[in-house]
Design a protein around this motif. Structure first.
Motif, PDB file in Angstrom:
ATOM      1  N   HIS A  60      -6.596  -8.303  -5.618  1.00 45.68           N
ATOM      2  CA  HIS A  60      -7.885  -7.805  -4.499  1.00 45.68           C
ATOM      3  C   HIS A  60      -6.302  -7.429  -3.920  1.00 45.68           C
ATOM      4  N   PRO A  61      -6.394  -5.987  -3.380  1.00 43.03           N
ATOM      5  CA  PRO A  61      -5.582  -4.978  -2.957  1.00 43.03           C
ATOM      6  C   PRO A  61      -5.379  -5.496  -1.018  1.00 43.03           C
ATOM      7  N   ASN A  62      -5.068  -6.294  -0.824  1.00 45.32           N
ATOM      8  CA  ASN A  62      -5.817  -6.636   0.262  1.00 45.32           C
ATOM      9  C   ASN A  62      -5.146  -8.511   0.574  1.00 45.32           C
ATOM     10  N   LEU A  63      -4.745  -8.427   2.872  1.00 47.49           N
ATOM     11  CA  LEU A  63      -4.750  -9.927   2.479  1.00 47.49           C
ATOM     12  C   LEU A  63      -5.881 -10.207   3.711  1.00 47.49           C
ATOM     13  N   LEU A  64      -6.900 -10.540   3.187  1.00 47.47           N
ATOM     14  CA  LEU A  64      -8.413 -10.961   4.515  1.00 47.47           C
ATOM     15  C   LEU A  64      -7.741 -12.371   4.031  1.00 47.47           C
ATOM     16  N   GLU A 107      10.571   5.690 -15.700  1.00 44.78           N
ATOM     17  CA  GLU A 107      11.436   7.116 -16.399  1.00 44.78           C
ATOM     18  C   GLU A 107      11.455   6.389 -17.831  1.00 44.78           C
ATOM     19  N   ALA A 108      11.341   5.259 -18.098  1.00 45.22           N
ATOM     20  CA  ALA A 108      11.503   4.433 -19.364  1.00 45.22           C
ATOM     21  C   ALA A 108      10.705   4.906 -20.221  1.00 45.22           C
ATOM     22  N   THR A 109      10.743   5.631 -21.909  1.00 43.29           N
ATOM     23  CA  THR A 109      10.204   6.214 -22.457  1.00 43.29           C
ATOM     24  C   THR A 109       8.652   4.836 -22.922  1.00 43.29           C
ATOM     25  N   VAL A 110       9.932   3.738 -22.780  1.00 42.74           N
ATOM     26  CA  VAL A 110       7.983   2.526 -23.675  1.00 42.74           C
ATOM     27  C   VAL A 110       7.514   2.228 -21.818  1.00 42.74           C
ATOM     28  N   PHE A 111       7.572   3.008 -20.860  1.00 38.53           N
ATOM     29  CA  PHE A 111       6.215   2.610 -19.945  1.00 38.53           C
ATOM     30  C   PHE A 111       4.867   2.927 -20.030  1.00 38.53           C
ATOM     31  N   ASP A 112       4.213   2.451 -20.091  1.00 36.79           N
ATOM     32  CA  ASP A 112       2.881   3.194 -19.857  1.00 36.79           C
ATOM     33  C   ASP A 112       2.640   3.949 -19.156  1.00 36.79           C
ATOM     34  N   LYS A 113       2.122   4.730 -19.118  1.00 35.27           N
ATOM     35  CA  LYS A 113       2.100   6.068 -18.078  1.00 35.27           C
ATOM     36  C   LYS A 113       0.891   5.486 -17.476  1.00 35.27           C
ATOM     37  N   THR A 114      -0.196   5.781 -18.510  1.00 37.63           N
ATOM     38  CA  THR A 114      -1.721   5.316 -17.465  1.00 37.63           C
ATOM     39  C   THR A 114      -1.454   3.890 -16.710  1.00 37.63           C
ATOM     40  N   LEU A 115      -0.619   2.897 -17.512  1.00 39.84           N
ATOM     41  CA  LEU A 115      -0.667   1.370 -16.315  1.00 39.84           C
ATOM     42  C   LEU A 115       0.133   2.125 -14.906  1.00 39.84           C
ATOM     43  N   LEU A 116       1.429   2.417 -15.237  1.00 37.93           N
ATOM     44  CA  LEU A 116       1.779   2.866 -14.444  1.00 37.93           C
ATOM     45  C   LEU A 116       1.435   4.135 -13.083  1.00 37.93           C
ATOM     46  N   ALA A 117       0.138   4.910 -13.186  1.00 39.80           N
ATOM     47  CA  ALA A 117      -0.354   5.645 -12.681  1.00 39.80           C
ATOM     48  C   ALA A 117      -2.052   4.729 -11.931  1.00 39.80           C
ATOM     49  N   ASP A 118      -2.295   2.987 -12.468  1.00 40.78           N
ATOM     50  CA  ASP A 118      -2.867   1.771 -12.489  1.00 40.78           C
ATOM     51  C   ASP A 118      -1.878   1.394 -10.972  1.00 40.78           C
ATOM     52  N   ILE A 119      -1.153   1.341 -11.523  1.00 43.56           N
ATOM     53  CA  ILE A 119       0.643   0.197 -10.506  1.00 43.56           C
ATOM     54  C   ILE A 119      -0.320   1.250  -8.844  1.00 43.56           C
ATOM     55  N   ARG A 120       0.381   2.167  -9.504  1.00 43.97           N
ATOM     56  CA  ARG A 120       0.326   2.988  -7.753  1.00 43.97           C
ATOM     57  C   ARG A 120      -0.946   3.440  -7.411  1.00 43.97           C
ATOM     58  N   ARG A 121      -2.261   3.645  -7.710  1.00 39.41           N
ATOM     59  CA  ARG A 121      -2.976   3.611  -7.362  1.00 39.41           C
ATOM     60  C   ARG A 121      -3.691   2.448  -6.164  1.00 39.41           C
ATOM     61  N   TRP A 122      -3.315   0.423  -7.132  1.00 37.88           N
ATOM     62  CA  TRP A 122      -3.143  -0.299  -6.447  1.00 37.88           C
ATOM     63  C   TRP A 122      -2.391  -0.381  -4.933  1.00 37.88           C
ATOM     64  N   PHE A 123      -1.379   0.026  -5.139  1.00 40.49           N
ATOM     65  CA  PHE A 123      -0.456  -0.075  -3.983  1.00 40.49           C
ATOM     66  C   PHE A 123      -1.450   1.278  -3.077  1.00 40.49           C
ATOM     67  N   VAL A 124      -0.967   2.452  -3.147  1.00 46.68           N
ATOM     68  CA  VAL A 124      -2.650   3.043  -2.135  1.00 46.68           C
ATOM     69  C   VAL A 124      -3.849   2.599  -1.898  1.00 46.68           C
ATOM     70  N   ASP A 125      -4.102   2.182  -2.320  1.00 41.30           N
ATOM     71  CA  ASP A 125      -5.041   1.511  -1.749  1.00 41.30           C
ATOM     72  C   ASP A 125      -4.209   0.346  -0.778  1.00 41.30           C
ATOM     73  N   TYR A 126      -4.021  -0.669  -1.258  1.00 41.99           N
ATOM     74  CA  TYR A 126      -3.133  -1.784  -0.370  1.00 41.99           C
ATOM     75  C   TYR A 126      -2.820  -1.014   0.844  1.00 41.99           C
ATOM     76  N   LEU A 127      -1.743   0.192   0.909  1.00 42.69           N
ATOM     77  CA  LEU A 127      -1.222   1.105   1.806  1.00 42.69           C
ATOM     78  C   LEU A 127      -2.653   1.108   2.935  1.00 42.69           C
ATOM     79  N   GLN A 128      -3.706   1.830   2.007  1.00 40.52           N
ATOM     80  CA  GLN A 128      -4.486   1.738   3.137  1.00 40.52           C
ATOM     81  C   GLN A 128      -5.855   1.224   3.757  1.00 40.52           C
ATOM     82  N   TRP A 129      -5.298  -0.098   3.325  1.00 39.28           N
ATOM     83  CA  TRP A 129      -6.066  -1.383   4.009  1.00 39.28           C
ATOM     84  C   TRP A 129      -4.392  -1.591   5.067  1.00 39.28           C
ATOM     85  N   LEU A 130      -3.411  -2.188   4.381  1.00 44.69           N
ATOM     86  CA  LEU A 130      -2.030  -1.591   5.745  1.00 44.69           C
ATOM     87  C   LEU A 130      -2.672  -1.153   6.879  1.00 44.69           C
ATOM     88  N   THR A 131      -3.344   0.214   7.360  1.00 47.88           N
ATOM     89  CA  THR A 131      -2.662   1.211   7.918  1.00 47.88           C
ATOM     90  C   THR A 131      -4.037   0.977   8.167  1.00 47.88           C
TER      91      THR A 131
END
Length: 384
Positions: A142-146, A180-204
């Motif tokens: 989960h994207p928090n450190l409760l 930017e690697a051609t083998v990097f799953d762009k859907t996964l990349l978007a999901d990872i970025r979303r996880w960190f967006v959620d974590y930043l929301q908690w962090l701030t």
């Protein structure tokens, strides 16, 4: 000629062309990086769901750790823990922290090897671990450190525990290097970025996070370092600018003395280790947040304090620890120093060969758990 024309077109279009790390640094680390990457290719994911602690107030997907310097009262196993500053309790739960450090090591090694070789099998392997931590509903965190750095009988979690996720910085940075690697799953990349967006929301926004942001010592430094790292990954320019101001207006003026030392760290029972740790974090902030428009490397307070002065203060005691003017640290005195990021980042910025030579001779792969826990950057190639 064709390559030159292509380069000019890319520059005119504003495309990002990554500059290679300094060749001498690659030469120093190449064998180590490829050896560690070979190890990483053989690893299977292990996240916070692999182990749990009965003392945790959280669930299966929640990161949990316990305050390092808190101990049970002798003969009273059910009593609230008491503090022994600087003395690590070996019986505290650290499995989640170790799993995160392992994750950081795997991604850092694979991204470093990809940076050197361009071999996309490293990217393919990294995605298995990234999915396990960030998107697989059976194993994600989960994207928090409760529930980080809890204290039995006192707190189920504390803001001070936010420092535990400094080891996610090389995960975020590794993804930036590989995305930017051609083998990097762009859907996964978007999901990872979303996880960190959620974590930043908690962090701030969470009270724990605000407590940590306002901490006056290395904890406040590490809050800025993490937020800067994750904000760069998510492209949050507002947070990046907030972190620059925080460094200029809070961290540097309130933590550094006129001679370049950090008095709040020197006052601890482990002044040497904490001084190294805080300088590593300060310098990493400069590495993350400096660009053509903003240079924290050259930022100077009216009285002359700069990050360069911080390195100048501590460097002699890294080159020869016997000169250290304070008492030895109460624990882990012999394990320091190692190949600190402030040496390689500072040397690379100012072309300071003496700092680089010292960094080259130090341990680049420390095994002591306390040292690893307090070494925020272990794969400098992905940051240069």
């Amino acid at each position: 000629m064709k390559n030159l024309i292509l380069l000019l077109l890319l520059l005119c279009c504003g495309a990002f062309i990554p500059s290679p790390p300094d060749k001498s640094i690659i030469a120093i680390l190449r064998k180590q990086v490829l050896r560690e990457a070979a190890w990483a290719l053989q690893q299977v994911p292990e996240t916070v769901t692999a182990q749990s602690c009965v003392r945790s107030a959280g669930g299966k997907h929640d990161f949990y750790s316990e305050g390092d310097y808190w101990w049970p009262v002798a003969g009273q196993p059910d009593s609230p823990y008491v503090q022994r500053d600087g003395m690590t309790n070996p019986d505290n739960f650290v499995a989640h922290r170790l799993a995160m450090i392992r994750f950081s090591r795997i991604i850092g090694a694979l991204a470093s090897a990809y940076r050197i070789t361009g071999d996309q099998r490293y990217v393919i392997a990294a995605q298995v671990h990234l999915k396990a931590w960030f998107t697989d509903t059976a194993t994600l965190m989960h994207p928090n450190l409760l529930y980080a750095q809890a204290i039995k009988g006192r707190f189920t979690g504390r803001g001070i525990g936010i420092i535990d996720t400094i080891h996610l910085m090389e995960v975020a940075q590794g993804v930036l290097v590989m995305q930017e690697a051609t083998v990097f799953d762009k859907t996964l990349l978007a999901d990872i970025r979303r996880w960190f967006v959620d974590y930043l929301q908690w962090l701030t926004s969470h009270p724990y996070a605000k407590d940590e942001m306002n901490a006056k010592n290395n904890h406040g430094t590490c809050w800025v370092m993490q937020v800067a790292s994750f904000a760069r990954f998510t492209g949050d320019t507002t947070l990046l600018q907030f972190c620059r101001k925080r460094y200029q207006e809070v961290l540097l003026p309130n933590q550094m003395a006129a001679d370049g030392s950090f008095p709040l760290e020197l006052a601890r029972t482990k002044p040497y280790g904490y001084s190294l740790f805080n300088l590593d974090a300060m310098v990493t902030i400069c590495q993350i947040l400096s660009d053509e428009e903003h240079s924290l490397w050259t930022y100077q307070l009216p009285d002359g304090r700069t990050i360069h002065k911080g390195i100048e203060y501590l460097y002699p005691y890294v080159a020869d620890k016997r000169k250290w003017p304070k008492k030895p640290d109460v624990m882990y005195w012999e394990e320091w120093p190692v190949a600190h990021p402030f040496l390689v980042f500072g040397a690379n910025t100012w072309q300071q060969q003496t700092w680089l030579d010292t960094w080259k001779k130090l341990d680049h792969q420390p095994s002591n758990a306390e040292v690893v826990r307090n070494l925020p950057i272990r794969h400098p190639l992905i940051w240069l």
